[in-house]
Design a protein around this motif. Structure first.
Motif, PDB file in Angstrom:
ATOM      1  N   GLY A  81     -36.826-105.193 -13.223  1.00 47.63           N
ATOM      2  CA  GLY A  81     -36.083-106.110 -14.069  1.00 47.63           C
ATOM      3  C   GLY A  81     -35.544-105.463 -15.323  1.00 47.63           C
ATOM      4  O   GLY A  81     -35.846-104.300 -15.639  1.00 47.63           O
ATOM      5  N   TYR A 118     -33.137-110.572 -16.215  1.00 47.35           N
ATOM      6  CA  TYR A 118     -32.872-110.523 -14.771  1.00 47.35           C
ATOM      7  C   TYR A 118     -33.992-109.725 -14.111  1.00 47.35           C
ATOM      8  O   TYR A 118     -34.394-108.658 -14.600  1.00 47.35           O
ATOM      9  CB  TYR A 118     -31.535-109.852 -14.467  1.00 47.35           C
ATOM     10  CG  TYR A 118     -31.240-109.799 -12.980  1.00 47.35           C
ATOM     11  CD1 TYR A 118     -30.669-110.893 -12.336  1.00 47.35           C
ATOM     12  CD2 TYR A 118     -31.565-108.671 -12.226  1.00 47.35           C
ATOM     13  CE1 TYR A 118     -30.413-110.853 -10.964  1.00 47.35           C
ATOM     14  CE2 TYR A 118     -31.318-108.628 -10.860  1.00 47.35           C
ATOM     15  CZ  TYR A 118     -30.742-109.722 -10.244  1.00 47.35           C
ATOM     16  OH  TYR A 118     -30.504-109.699  -8.893  1.00 47.35           O
ATOM     17  N   SER A 119     -34.494-110.238 -12.990  1.00 47.52           N
ATOM     18  CA  SER A 119     -35.532-109.514 -12.255  1.00 47.52           C
ATOM     19  C   SER A 119     -35.390-109.796 -10.766  1.00 47.52           C
ATOM     20  O   SER A 119     -34.863-110.835 -10.352  1.00 47.52           O
ATOM     21  CB  SER A 119     -36.933-109.925 -12.730  1.00 47.52           C
ATOM     22  OG  SER A 119     -37.181-111.293 -12.454  1.00 47.52           O
ATOM     23  N   GLN A 120     -35.877-108.835 -10.005  1.00 47.86           N
ATOM     24  CA  GLN A 120     -35.883-108.957  -8.550  1.00 47.86           C
ATOM     25  C   GLN A 120     -37.270-108.629  -8.051  1.00 47.86           C
ATOM     26  O   GLN A 120     -37.811-107.566  -8.352  1.00 47.86           O
ATOM     27  CB  GLN A 120     -34.855-108.030  -7.918  1.00 47.86           C
ATOM     28  CG  GLN A 120     -34.845-108.074  -6.391  1.00 47.86           C
ATOM     29  CD  GLN A 120     -33.723-107.253  -5.795  1.00 47.86           C
ATOM     30  OE1 GLN A 120     -32.563-107.492  -6.061  1.00 47.86           O
ATOM     31  NE2 GLN A 120     -34.086-106.259  -4.986  1.00 47.86           N
ATOM     32  N   THR A 148     -37.319-111.242  -0.695  1.00 44.18           N
ATOM     33  CA  THR A 148     -36.799-110.946  -2.028  1.00 44.18           C
ATOM     34  C   THR A 148     -36.534-112.229  -2.803  1.00 44.18           C
ATOM     35  O   THR A 148     -35.994-113.202  -2.259  1.00 44.18           O
ATOM     36  CB  THR A 148     -35.502-110.130  -1.923  1.00 44.18           C
ATOM     37  OG1 THR A 148     -35.774-108.910  -1.247  1.00 44.18           O
ATOM     38  CG2 THR A 148     -34.941-109.825  -3.306  1.00 44.18           C
ATOM     39  N   TRP A 149     -36.908-112.218  -4.083  1.00 45.77           N
ATOM     40  CA  TRP A 149     -36.708-113.384  -4.974  1.00 45.77           C
ATOM     41  C   TRP A 149     -36.067-112.890  -6.267  1.00 45.77           C
ATOM     42  O   TRP A 149     -36.558-111.976  -6.915  1.00 45.77           O
ATOM     43  CB  TRP A 149     -38.049-114.044  -5.264  1.00 45.77           C
ATOM     44  CG  TRP A 149     -37.938-115.315  -6.065  1.00 45.77           C
ATOM     45  CD1 TRP A 149     -38.042-115.454  -7.395  1.00 45.77           C
ATOM     46  CD2 TRP A 149     -37.711-116.628  -5.551  1.00 45.77           C
ATOM     47  NE1 TRP A 149     -37.892-116.761  -7.768  1.00 45.77           N
ATOM     48  CE2 TRP A 149     -37.683-117.522  -6.648  1.00 45.77           C
ATOM     49  CE3 TRP A 149     -37.513-117.144  -4.253  1.00 45.77           C
ATOM     50  CZ2 TRP A 149     -37.491-118.893  -6.511  1.00 45.77           C
ATOM     51  CZ3 TRP A 149     -37.320-118.522  -4.124  1.00 45.77           C
ATOM     52  CH2 TRP A 149     -37.307-119.371  -5.233  1.00 45.77           C
ATOM     53  N   LYS A 150     -34.915-113.491  -6.630  1.00 45.67           N
ATOM     54  CA  LYS A 150     -34.178-113.061  -7.812  1.00 45.67           C
ATOM     55  C   LYS A 150     -34.230-114.146  -8.883  1.00 45.67           C
ATOM     56  O   LYS A 150     -34.116-115.341  -8.578  1.00 45.67           O
ATOM     57  CB  LYS A 150     -32.718-112.757  -7.456  1.00 45.67           C
ATOM     58  CG  LYS A 150     -32.562-111.627  -6.448  1.00 45.67           C
ATOM     59  CD  LYS A 150     -31.119-111.426  -6.049  1.00 45.67           C
ATOM     60  CE  LYS A 150     -30.982-110.323  -5.007  1.00 45.67           C
ATOM     61  NZ  LYS A 150     -29.567-110.128  -4.593  1.00 45.67           N
ATOM     62  N   LYS A 151     -34.393-113.691 -10.114  1.00 45.20           N
ATOM     63  CA  LYS A 151     -34.431-114.621 -11.247  1.00 45.20           C
ATOM     64  C   LYS A 151     -33.416-114.176 -12.293  1.00 45.20           C
ATOM     65  O   LYS A 151     -33.396-113.019 -12.701  1.00 45.20           O
ATOM     66  CB  LYS A 151     -35.816-114.665 -11.887  1.00 45.20           C
ATOM     67  CG  LYS A 151     -35.927-115.683 -13.017  1.00 45.20           C
ATOM     68  CD  LYS A 151     -37.275-115.627 -13.717  1.00 45.20           C
ATOM     69  CE  LYS A 151     -37.359-114.435 -14.656  1.00 45.20           C
ATOM     70  NZ  LYS A 151     -38.578-114.474 -15.506  1.00 45.20           N
ATOM     71  N   SER A 152     -32.570-115.099 -12.722  1.00 42.78           N
ATOM     72  CA  SER A 152     -31.593-114.866 -13.784  1.00 42.78           C
ATOM     73  C   SER A 152     -31.786-115.974 -14.810  1.00 42.78           C
ATOM     74  O   SER A 152     -31.634-117.157 -14.489  1.00 42.78           O
ATOM     75  CB  SER A 152     -30.171-114.888 -13.217  1.00 42.78           C
ATOM     76  OG  SER A 152     -29.217-114.775 -14.250  1.00 42.78           O
ATOM     77  N   GLY A 203     -29.138-116.415  -9.048  1.00 40.97           N
ATOM     78  CA  GLY A 203     -30.484-116.122  -8.596  1.00 40.97           C
ATOM     79  C   GLY A 203     -31.113-117.275  -7.846  1.00 40.97           C
ATOM     80  O   GLY A 203     -30.484-118.283  -7.536  1.00 40.97           O
TER      81      GLY A 203
END
Length: 791
Positions: free
Chosen positions: A523, A544-546, A583-587, A621
């Motif tokens: 991230g 932002y992180s993945q 996979t999980w993305k956070k914005s 995300g």
């Protein structure tokens, strides 16, 4: 004209300007020309010159063939030749029709060499000495440079270092300058004594000053070096310490440093007189400025009747009143406090007089001593610039800001008259100190946890707080254990676009391996910080992180599309679902309010630190939630004599899905920052599969703790060890995950003791906690050892 002249020798002492690299007294043999009216010569002969061209010498003397000259002209010619710094001796005589100029040139430095030095590098010594290649050599400069080198060794604690300078003659008038150095042993601080103190014990006062007694870790801490400037700074630190705790009559009678040459160690003795402790009596404001009502300024007072006298509160009040007046259009308003001691009641009445001060303007700000730090890094801490109205209060504020940077050992600001009667020059003298740090930390936890991966873990980091002298912060760290790896890079520019806005970024990668699955997170964060007041600031960030998940062991078949292969996996269904999602993305964006009045961030004893953060995820995300967290810490010294510090901590958090349900990894997990005595993620909602309990975290938590810290008995203060006893309470509850148990608001509590070490590798802490209130589903972990993070 035919002149008859008598020649006689005379000795003249010539005072040279400061720019000439010559010290001492030079005897000049000068043949002065005695004439009745004037003299002339037909030619000028230059003798003794080897490198300097004869025509250059003739141009300097200013006497021309065929033109009359006097004794004063000869004296001026000699002075001009000496002022070049090229000649060790000059004489001018007349022989018939010729003027003879005889010069003795200085040798030219070819190289400057250092032999025997290990503790100070050649590059640092080269920057310190005045003799440099291609410059003139003199014995006076050689002696001065030898003393400069000795002083450099004294500053690193090697008082018995010896330095001798010599030259190696080469052809064409060149020399090599060689300094032979014997570094000697390291000078230590054998003892630090205080005489005359009763309100505060020796250990408390030793903790206040920056000079520390030598111990087996001093070679890493480097804080046991005697320096006269540091001793003077320690005197001022003691004064501030007492003045801010009610002792307005305190004074340092003497501060002595006695060197035992046989042991090569100093004994420092501070003799003090504490006086009585005072409280504030009546506090009033009076004004001689027409149109200014003192009653309207009452809200700006930081001093309160009945509270313990504090010089800092008086300074803060002066600043607040001055800023209020300046904001009302009175740029030259001057606030002067007057104190009246009542020896019977031990109170100090304070009257703040607001007057029209003298009209003075700042002509320029001159900065000295900053060899590494750029000028603009110092200038930007001033709320004043050239041409502004001079304000002593704002100057003192700038001084406090510069000291708080941590770039300088000492900061002194003085004024000198400018070119006009109403102008002043601000002179800022600084002494720089090292701003780079290398730290190593270690930790241990029993069992696997998302915090460390279980077992021993280590972390190393390199930090520079004044990167390239620009005042920028950069930190690179790496760490890990058997089943974990961490990498991060952080950078902060404290004055973005020339304004007091901190801008920076963080890049990180964390990997964890558990019994049944692996998790890695990559991230980055971009952040901006803006001060609102001296104590209150705000920060905004984009995050932002993945996250990537994979099953291992009995759960290695997760995600292969065949549920029949997952029968051996006993993970909770919520964890299985999260791992199979891959996979999980956070914005997200976040904003924080930070309130900080802590007196010392490295060793806090008084003040409040509070942080309120709101994060919204859903700008792209997969994550879509709103999360609010709050935490606060209150520090208060309970006993100055015992150096007993009390700490109260409170915290809370809530997360709410913006659409659908929260996934398991978005919930809050418990940690030792919430409650000690329990394993990471060892309390709160859970699922049971085949007799196995997996805690899944909760949507809401509350926590509180009370702690007392004290010096560790027996061991000297210079070891940096302190003890602690504490009591924690917390609850973690509520969940969006179906089939979850333990979602009620059940409280847990624990008590324990800890040991805190301000080590050379960073703050370390070990705690042992015992749960006194817990649920059957909770997982206990009594022992915790790791890097101490307060804020």
């Amino acid at each position: 004209m035919k002149a008859t002249s008598r020649f006689m020798n005379a000795v003249s002492a010539v005072a040279l300007s400061a720019g000439v690299a010559m010290t001492g007294t030079i005897a000049i043999q000068l043949a002065a020309i005695q004439v009745a009216e004037a003299a002339t010569v037909s030619r000028i002969e230059v003798r003794g010159n080897r490198r300097v061209d004869a025509e250059t010498v003739r141009n300097y003397i200013g006497i021309r063939p065929g033109r009359s000259f006097s004794n004063d002209d000869v004296n001026d010619a000699v002075k001009r030749l000496f002022s070049t710094g090229l000649f060790a001796d000059v004489s001018i005589t007349q022989s018939g029709g010729a003027l003879i100029v005889t010069v003795d040139e200085y040798a030219v430095v070819n190289q400057v060499l250092f032999q025997g030095n290990k503790k100070i590098k050649d590059r640092n010594l080269t920057e310190a000495v005045q003799l440099q290649p291609r410059k003139s050599f003199s014995n006076q400069a050689l002696e001065a440079d030898a003393e400069t080198i000795r002083e450099a060794y004294r500053r690193i604690g090697r008082d018995d270092a010896t330095v001798s300078g010599r030259i190696q003659e080469l052809e064409d008038g060149r020399v090599n300058v060689i300094f032979d150095i014997q570094e000697g042993g390291r000078t230590k601080i054998a003892a630090i004594n205080f005489v005359g103190n009763s309100a505060f014990g020796n250990s408390r006062l030793k903790d206040v000053i920056s000079t520390k007694q030598s111990n087996f870790l001093s070679f890493l801490m480097r804080n046991d070096i005697y320096d006269d400037n540091r001793l003077r700074a320690d005197e001022e630190t003691l004064r501030r310490f007492y003045y801010n705790r009610g002792y307005a009559d305190f004074r340092v009678i003497s501060a002595a440093a006695d060197l035992d040459e046989a042991e090569n160690a100093y004994t420092l003795t501070f003799t003090v007189e504490e006086g009585e402790r005072y409280r504030f009596g009546n506090v009033e404001i009076e004004s001689t400025i027409t149109g200014v009502d003192p009653q309207t300024l009452q809200s700006r007072l930081e001093t309160r009747q009945g509270s313990v006298y504090s010089a800092k509160d008086v300074e803060d009040t002066i600043i607040a009143l001055t800023e209020e007046m300046a904001g009302s259009g009175y740029a030259f308003a001057q606030v002067t406090p007057r104190g009246n001691r009542n020896f019977e009641t031990r109170e100090i009445d304070v009257v703040y007089s607001v007057d029209e001060g003298p009209r003075a303007y700042i002509q320029r700000i001159e900065i000295r001593g900053n060899q590494r730090t750029r000028d603009y890094v110092v200038r930007r801490e001033f709320d004043l610039s050239e041409g502004d109205a001079f304000n002593q209060v704002l100057v003192q504020r700038a001084k406090r800001r510069l000291e708080a940077l941590g770039f300088f050992q000492t900061v002194n600001i003085s004024t000198v008259p400018g070119s006009q009667p109403d102008q002043v020059v601000l002179v800022v003298d600084v002494v720089e100190k090292s701003t780079g740090e290398f730290s190593i930390g270690a930790g241990y936890s029993t069992g696997a946890s998302d915090a460390s991966g279980g077992g021993f873990s280590v972390e190393g980091s390199v930090t520079e707080r004044n990167f390239l002298g620009r005042g920028q912060f950069i930190r690179v760290s790496a760490g890990g254990g058997k089943d974990s790896r961490d990498y991060s890079l952080s950078f902060t520019e404290p004055y973005f676009l020339g304004r007091r806005i901190a801008a920076g970024f963080d890049i990180y990668r964390r990997t964890r391996k558990f019994d049944d699955y692996e998790r890695d997170v990559t991230g980055a964060t971009i952040r901006f910080g803006l001060p609102i007041t001296e104590a209150l600031s705000t920060q905004f960030a984009y995050n932002y992180s993945q996250e990537n998940y994979a099953g291992t062991g009995n759960c290695s078949t997760l995600g292969d599309g065949n549920p029949a292969n997952d029968a051996s996996c006993t993970l909770a269904p919520a964890l299985v679902q999260a791992i199979e999602s891959g996979t999980w993305k956070k914005s997200s964006v976040s904003g924080s309010l930070i309130y900080n009045t802590i007196d010392n961030m490295q060793s806090p004893r008084e003040g409040i630190y509070a942080n309120l953060t709101l994060e919204v995820a859903g700008l792209g995300g997969d994550a879509k939630f709103i999360k609010a967290t709050a935490r606060g810490s209150y520090y208060q010294t309970l006993s100055e004599e015992l150096d007993l510090v009390g700490i109260l901590n409170v915290g809370a958090g809530h997360i709410q899905a913006l659409s659908g349900d929260l996934r398991v990894f978005d919930h809050f997990s418990s940690s030792d920052r919430i409650i000690r005595g329990f394993k990471y993620n060892g309390i709160g909602p859970y699922q049971t599969t085949a007799g196995r309990i997996d805690h899944l975290g909760g949507k809401t938590y509350f926590n509180a703790s009370a702690e007392a810290q004290f010096p560790f008995p027996i061991l000297p203060e210079s070891f940096g060890l302190r003890g602690a006893v504490f009591a924690d309470a917390a609850t973690l509850y509520a969940s969006d995950i179906a089939g979850t148990s333990g979602t009620g608001m059940e409280w847990r509590a624990s008590v324990g003791a800890g040991l805190i070490w301000a080590s050379p590798f960073g703050p370390l802490r070990v705690d042992y906690a015992v749960p006194v209130v817990k649920e059957d589903s909770d997982t206990v972990q009594n022992f915790n050892f790791g890097i101490s993070t307060r804020f």
